[in-house]
Design a protein around this motif. Structure first.
Motif, PDB file in Angstrom:
ATOM      1  N   ILE A 307       0.842  -1.201   0.000  1.00 20.98           N
ATOM      2  CA  ILE A 307       0.000   0.000   0.000  1.00 20.98           C
ATOM      3  C   ILE A 307       0.877   1.252   0.000  1.00 20.98           C
ATOM      4  O   ILE A 307       0.631   2.209  -0.751  1.00 20.98           O
ATOM      5  CB  ILE A 307      -0.952   0.002   1.220  1.00 20.98           C
ATOM      6  CG1 ILE A 307      -2.055  -1.053   1.036  1.00 20.98           C
ATOM      7  CG2 ILE A 307      -1.582   1.380   1.421  1.00 20.98           C
ATOM      8  CD1 ILE A 307      -2.925  -1.253   2.244  1.00 20.98           C
ATOM      9  N   ILE A 308       1.925   1.247   0.818  1.00 20.33           N
ATOM     10  CA  ILE A 308       2.844   2.388   0.856  1.00 20.33           C
ATOM     11  C   ILE A 308       3.625   2.490  -0.446  1.00 20.33           C
ATOM     12  O   ILE A 308       3.856   3.581  -0.976  1.00 20.33           O
ATOM     13  CB  ILE A 308       3.803   2.253   2.052  1.00 20.33           C
ATOM     14  CG1 ILE A 308       3.033   2.358   3.366  1.00 20.33           C
ATOM     15  CG2 ILE A 308       4.886   3.331   2.004  1.00 20.33           C
ATOM     16  CD1 ILE A 308       3.885   2.129   4.602  1.00 20.33           C
ATOM     17  N   MET A 309       4.048   1.347  -0.987  1.00 23.04           N
ATOM     18  CA  MET A 309       4.784   1.344  -2.248  1.00 23.04           C
ATOM     19  C   MET A 309       3.959   1.968  -3.368  1.00 23.04           C
ATOM     20  O   MET A 309       4.449   2.818  -4.132  1.00 23.04           O
ATOM     21  CB  MET A 309       5.184  -0.089  -2.608  1.00 23.04           C
ATOM     22  CG  MET A 309       6.005  -0.217  -3.895  1.00 23.04           C
ATOM     23  SD  MET A 309       4.976  -0.522  -5.366  1.00 23.04           S
ATOM     24  CE  MET A 309       4.402  -2.188  -5.057  1.00 23.04           C
ATOM     25  N   LEU A 310       2.689   1.586  -3.469  1.00 18.88           N
ATOM     26  CA  LEU A 310       1.804   2.146  -4.497  1.00 18.88           C
ATOM     27  C   LEU A 310       1.549   3.627  -4.271  1.00 18.88           C
ATOM     28  O   LEU A 310       1.407   4.397  -5.225  1.00 18.88           O
ATOM     29  CB  LEU A 310       0.486   1.370  -4.521  1.00 18.88           C
ATOM     30  CG  LEU A 310       0.566  -0.080  -5.026  1.00 18.88           C
ATOM     31  CD1 LEU A 310      -0.766  -0.784  -4.830  1.00 18.88           C
ATOM     32  CD2 LEU A 310       0.978  -0.109  -6.497  1.00 18.88           C
ATOM     33  N   PHE A 311       1.510   4.043  -2.998  1.00 14.20           N
ATOM     34  CA  PHE A 311       1.350   5.456  -2.678  1.00 14.20           C
ATOM     35  C   PHE A 311       2.523   6.265  -3.232  1.00 14.20           C
ATOM     36  O   PHE A 311       2.324   7.299  -3.897  1.00 14.20           O
ATOM     37  CB  PHE A 311       1.244   5.643  -1.165  1.00 14.20           C
ATOM     38  CG  PHE A 311       1.310   7.080  -0.721  1.00 14.20           C
ATOM     39  CD1 PHE A 311       0.206   7.908  -0.848  1.00 14.20           C
ATOM     40  CD2 PHE A 311       2.480   7.604  -0.182  1.00 14.20           C
ATOM     41  CE1 PHE A 311       0.264   9.239  -0.448  1.00 14.20           C
ATOM     42  CE2 PHE A 311       2.547   8.929   0.222  1.00 14.20           C
ATOM     43  CZ  PHE A 311       1.438   9.750   0.085  1.00 14.20           C
ATOM     44  N   PHE A 312       3.742   5.802  -2.959  1.00 20.44           N
ATOM     45  CA  PHE A 312       4.918   6.518  -3.450  1.00 20.44           C
ATOM     46  C   PHE A 312       4.995   6.506  -4.980  1.00 20.44           C
ATOM     47  O   PHE A 312       5.399   7.499  -5.601  1.00 20.44           O
ATOM     48  CB  PHE A 312       6.194   5.925  -2.852  1.00 20.44           C
ATOM     49  CG  PHE A 312       6.538   6.469  -1.498  1.00 20.44           C
ATOM     50  CD1 PHE A 312       7.116   7.723  -1.364  1.00 20.44           C
ATOM     51  CD2 PHE A 312       6.274   5.738  -0.355  1.00 20.44           C
ATOM     52  CE1 PHE A 312       7.433   8.243  -0.114  1.00 20.44           C
ATOM     53  CE2 PHE A 312       6.585   6.240   0.904  1.00 20.44           C
ATOM     54  CZ  PHE A 312       7.164   7.498   1.024  1.00 20.44           C
ATOM     55  N   MET A 313       4.603   5.400  -5.585  1.00 17.30           N
ATOM     56  CA  MET A 313       4.608   5.343  -7.050  1.00 17.30           C
ATOM     57  C   MET A 313       3.613   6.338  -7.636  1.00 17.30           C
ATOM     58  O   MET A 313       3.900   7.023  -8.628  1.00 17.30           O
ATOM     59  CB  MET A 313       4.278   3.917  -7.520  1.00 17.30           C
ATOM     60  CG  MET A 313       5.394   2.911  -7.297  1.00 17.30           C
ATOM     61  SD  MET A 313       4.983   1.264  -7.943  1.00 17.30           S
ATOM     62  CE  MET A 313       4.824   1.609  -9.691  1.00 17.30           C
ATOM     63  N   THR A 314       2.451   6.444  -7.006  1.00 16.67           N
ATOM     64  CA  THR A 314       1.409   7.351  -7.496  1.00 16.67           C
ATOM     65  C   THR A 314       1.881   8.797  -7.471  1.00 16.67           C
ATOM     66  O   THR A 314       1.773   9.531  -8.463  1.00 16.67           O
ATOM     67  CB  THR A 314       0.133   7.199  -6.658  1.00 16.67           C
ATOM     68  OG1 THR A 314      -0.340   5.848  -6.754  1.00 16.67           O
ATOM     69  CG2 THR A 314      -0.952   8.153  -7.136  1.00 16.67           C
ATOM     70  N   ILE A 315       2.394   9.230  -6.327  1.00 18.60           N
ATOM     71  CA  ILE A 315       2.815  10.629  -6.216  1.00 18.60           C
ATOM     72  C   ILE A 315       4.080  10.897  -7.020  1.00 18.60           C
ATOM     73  O   ILE A 315       4.283  12.004  -7.527  1.00 18.60           O
ATOM     74  CB  ILE A 315       3.006  11.032  -4.741  1.00 18.60           C
ATOM     75  CG1 ILE A 315       4.095  10.194  -4.070  1.00 18.60           C
ATOM     76  CG2 ILE A 315       1.697  10.907  -3.987  1.00 18.60           C
ATOM     77  CD1 ILE A 315       4.388  10.605  -2.631  1.00 18.60           C
ATOM     78  N   ALA A 316       4.931   9.870  -7.169  1.00 14.62           N
ATOM     79  CA  ALA A 316       6.153  10.041  -7.960  1.00 14.62           C
ATOM     80  C   ALA A 316       5.820  10.243  -9.432  1.00 14.62           C
ATOM     81  O   ALA A 316       6.428  11.076 -10.116  1.00 14.62           O
ATOM     82  CB  ALA A 316       7.070   8.837  -7.784  1.00 14.62           C
ATOM     83  N   VAL A 317       4.842   9.481  -9.921  1.00 15.00           N
ATOM     84  CA  VAL A 317       4.437   9.626 -11.329  1.00 15.00           C
ATOM     85  C   VAL A 317       3.822  11.000 -11.557  1.00 15.00           C
ATOM     86  O   VAL A 317       4.117  11.675 -12.556  1.00 15.00           O
ATOM     87  CB  VAL A 317       3.437   8.505 -11.712  1.00 15.00           C
ATOM     88  CG1 VAL A 317       2.811   8.802 -13.078  1.00 15.00           C
ATOM     89  CG2 VAL A 317       4.142   7.152 -11.739  1.00 15.00           C
ATOM     90  N   ALA A 318       2.983  11.446 -10.623  1.00 16.02           N
ATOM     91  CA  ALA A 318       2.375  12.777 -10.757  1.00 16.02           C
ATOM     92  C   ALA A 318       3.444  13.861 -10.802  1.00 16.02           C
ATOM     93  O   ALA A 318       3.368  14.803 -11.605  1.00 16.02           O
ATOM     94  CB  ALA A 318       1.407  13.023  -9.597  1.00 16.02           C
ATOM     95  N   PHE A 319       4.448  13.727  -9.958  1.00 12.70           N
ATOM     96  CA  PHE A 319       5.534  14.715  -9.910  1.00 12.70           C
ATOM     97  C   PHE A 319       6.408  14.618 -11.163  1.00 12.70           C
ATOM     98  O   PHE A 319       6.731  15.625 -11.793  1.00 12.70           O
ATOM     99  CB  PHE A 319       6.387  14.485  -8.661  1.00 12.70           C
ATOM    100  CG  PHE A 319       7.473  15.505  -8.445  1.00 12.70           C
ATOM    101  CD1 PHE A 319       7.236  16.630  -7.671  1.00 12.70           C
ATOM    102  CD2 PHE A 319       8.731  15.337  -9.009  1.00 12.70           C
ATOM    103  CE1 PHE A 319       8.230  17.583  -7.465  1.00 12.70           C
ATOM    104  CE2 PHE A 319       9.738  16.282  -8.812  1.00 12.70           C
ATOM    105  CZ  PHE A 319       9.482  17.402  -8.044  1.00 12.70           C
ATOM    106  N   GLY A 320       6.788  13.387 -11.508  1.00 12.76           N
ATOM    107  CA  GLY A 320       7.698  13.184 -12.634  1.00 12.76           C
ATOM    108  C   GLY A 320       7.119  13.586 -13.967  1.00 12.76           C
ATOM    109  O   GLY A 320       7.829  14.127 -14.830  1.00 12.76           O
ATOM    110  N   VAL A 321       5.845  13.325 -14.180  1.00 14.63           N
ATOM    111  CA  VAL A 321       5.191  13.725 -15.436  1.00 14.63           C
ATOM    112  C   VAL A 321       5.160  15.245 -15.552  1.00 14.63           C
ATOM    113  O   VAL A 321       5.398  15.810 -16.624  1.00 14.63           O
ATOM    114  CB  VAL A 321       3.762  13.138 -15.503  1.00 14.63           C
ATOM    115  CG1 VAL A 321       2.991  13.749 -16.669  1.00 14.63           C
ATOM    116  CG2 VAL A 321       3.815  11.616 -15.641  1.00 14.63           C
ATOM    117  N   THR A 322       4.912  15.919 -14.438  1.00 18.24           N
ATOM    118  CA  THR A 322       4.854  17.384 -14.453  1.00 18.24           C
ATOM    119  C   THR A 322       6.213  18.001 -14.770  1.00 18.24           C
ATOM    120  O   THR A 322       6.318  18.954 -15.548  1.00 18.24           O
ATOM    121  CB  THR A 322       4.348  17.923 -13.100  1.00 18.24           C
ATOM    122  OG1 THR A 322       3.083  17.317 -12.794  1.00 18.24           O
ATOM    123  CG2 THR A 322       4.196  19.435 -13.144  1.00 18.24           C
TER     124      THR A 322
END
Length: 507
Positions: A307-322
């Motif tokens: 659950i924590i791993m998916l959380f970090f992946m989610t916010i990382a993708v949002a940040f990285g795409v931007t």
């Protein structure tokens, strides 16, 4: 030590810590050290087995012998279990899984930007308090806290002009020695109280232990350990370390407008993720809660790492795409691969550590020493609170040999809960005494699998640092945490403060 200056006070305790560090760093490379320890276990198990040593397994009432690895059975075990020992080493899976998410967040620059715009903006006097408070509460994320808190604490300390190893030590102490404490009831409470309750059922009594029976004591422990940890860090650890003179360069550049926009998008993604998680969590008949609709235990807590791993992946993708760091789906896999590549040294070290720990457990040497120590304590004839303190000290020593708190309590509880019950002590009180001992020495135990994780993080800032360096850093926390925790235990006893709702020292 390459990071220490001559400005540190030359006290006796400092000399003692310097001696530990000097001796420890003369030991072989950690990989070869664990190989040597495995060989020692092999030889010692053979020697002990020559005397046909056996003991009664607590709670099972069956005789268990210390087994020799120099035997047909032992040779077969070492040969056939080697791969399972490695891939079955629990922290390995946790670390690599977490690094898929945290590593991605780090590679796209999210962690750096977050730290620059939050923690570094806080008053510097509060940073150490924040590290300890976060580390202690981190046990809600179970072992994942070991991968998150210490390295981030090191980065924060470095960027406010403080020694990064002091931050790493503070984070490790908060997570490790404060592992059992929290301000809310956690999975640790459920696991330990479950073992205690099962033991008390065999005594034919109505007295039992529930997950909330140590709650008041653990809330007080969070406050005490936070204050004590800050004192140790700022008055003992940092003065001894002096100024950082390593070659690591992790100075943060000013935040750009694009990074601020990316951080905003990451926060939106985080809120959305948490909102959806809470929605699923509190749905009627939620698949994340247990059959009774409760949180402790539950699939949610059992699955906290992914659950924590998916959380970090989610916010990382949002940040990285931007920011443009993630241009397409291929970029995600590439960046996560780079993060895992950074853990190659840890993976190699784990191979040797896993064999050593597995051999030690298979031979039953640790369990034999625990039962023997308990039998000795039971036979000395001491009564009153002194016998409880003796129990705490014995448990703290045994914790150096048995890394799992639940496993050690499974061995100790059938002996000590029965013994203290007949001395009129409440089992929840004895469980609290066990918990302070079990947590205090976590951070100096070579049997603690997370010890090698923190050692890997430490080498990023000081390549010459070894086991001695880490031991010298963590010993003040371990000793003083145990001392003040015992004093807190005595304060609860003498002042008649309940350890939990309706739970006092005596039955």
């Amino acid at each position: 030590m390459s990071t220490q200056t001559d400005t540190a006070k030359n006290t006796r305790f400092t000399k003692f810590l310097n001696g530990i560090e000097k001796f420890g760093n003369k030991l072989p490379d950690p990989f070869m050290l664990f190989v040597a320890l495995a060989v020692i276990v092999i030889i010692v198990s053979w020697i002990i087995s020559l005397f046909d040593v056996s003991f009664i397994q607590p709670g099972e009432n069956e005789e268990v012998a210390v087994k020799s690895l120099i035997s047909v059975e032992g040779f077969q075990y070492m040969l056939t279990s080697m791969i399972d020992n490695f891939i079955g080493f629990a922290p390995l899976g946790i670390v690599l899984t977490m690094m898929l998410g945290i590593g991605l967040a780090n590679k796209v620059g999210l962690l750096e930007t977050f730290i620059k715009n939050t923690i570094l903006q806080a008053p510097k006097k509060l940073i150490t308090y924040a590290v300890f408070f976060t580390g202690i509460l981190g046990n809600l994320a179970a072992d994942a806290a070991y991968i998150i808190v210490p390295p981030l604490a090191a980065m924060v300390f470095y960027n406010v002009g403080r020694h990064p190893l002091a931050g790493l030590a503070a984070g490790f102490a908060g997570v490790g020695s404060g592992f059992t404490a929290n301000i809310i009831v956690s999975n640790t409470d459920a696991v330990l109280s479950g073992i205690s309750a099962e033991v008390m059922d065999t005594v034919n009594t109505n007295v039992t232990v529930t997950p909330v029976d140590n709650w008041f004591f653990m809330i007080a422990s969070v406050i005490l350990l936070t204050v004590t940890g800050v004192f140790i860090t700022e008055k003992i650890v940092e003065p001894r370390l002096g100024s950082y003179q390593g070659d690591m360069d992790r100075t943060f550049e000013p935040t750009t407008p694009l990074e601020k926009r990316a951080l905003r998008n990451a926060i939106i993604a985080a809120v959305t993720y948490i909102g959806l998680l809470l929605l699923v969590l509190f749905l009627p008949n939620s698949p994340l809660r247990n059959e009774n609709g409760e949180m402790i235990p539950s699939p949610f807590l059992d699955g906290i790492v992914p659950i924590i791993m998916l959380f970090f992946m989610t916010i990382a993708v949002a940040f990285g795409v931007t920011t443009g760091k993630i241009e397409n789906s291929r970029s995600i896999g590439t960046l996560m691969g780079e993060a895992i590549k950074d853990m190659s040294g840890f993976i190699v070290l784990v191979f040797a550590a896993a064999q050593f720990i597995s051999y030690f457990e298979w031979t039953n040497i640790g369990a034999w020493l625990a039962v023997s120590g308990a039998s000795f304590l039971e036979s000395v004839g001491i009564t009153g609170i002194i016998i409880v303190i003796a129990f705490v000290l014995l448990t703290a020593l045994l914790n150096l040999l048995i890394s799992s708190g639940a496993a050690q309590w499974t061995i100790e509880a059938p002996i000590f809960l029965r013994m203290f019950y007949f001395l009129d002590y409440h089992p929840a009180f004895i469980q609290a005494a066990y918990r302070i001992a079990d947590s205090s020495t976590n951070i100096i135990s070579p049997m603690n699998p997370h010890f090698v994780i923190v050692l890997t993080f430490m080498k990023e800032y000081d390549r010459k640092a070894g086991i001695g360096t880490l031991m010298a850093l963590m010993l003040p926390y371990s000793l003083l945490f145990l001392a003040v925790w015992i004093l807190l235990l005595l304060a609860f006893v003498l002042l008649g403060i309940p350890f939990g709702p309706g739970i006092n020292v005596y039955l």
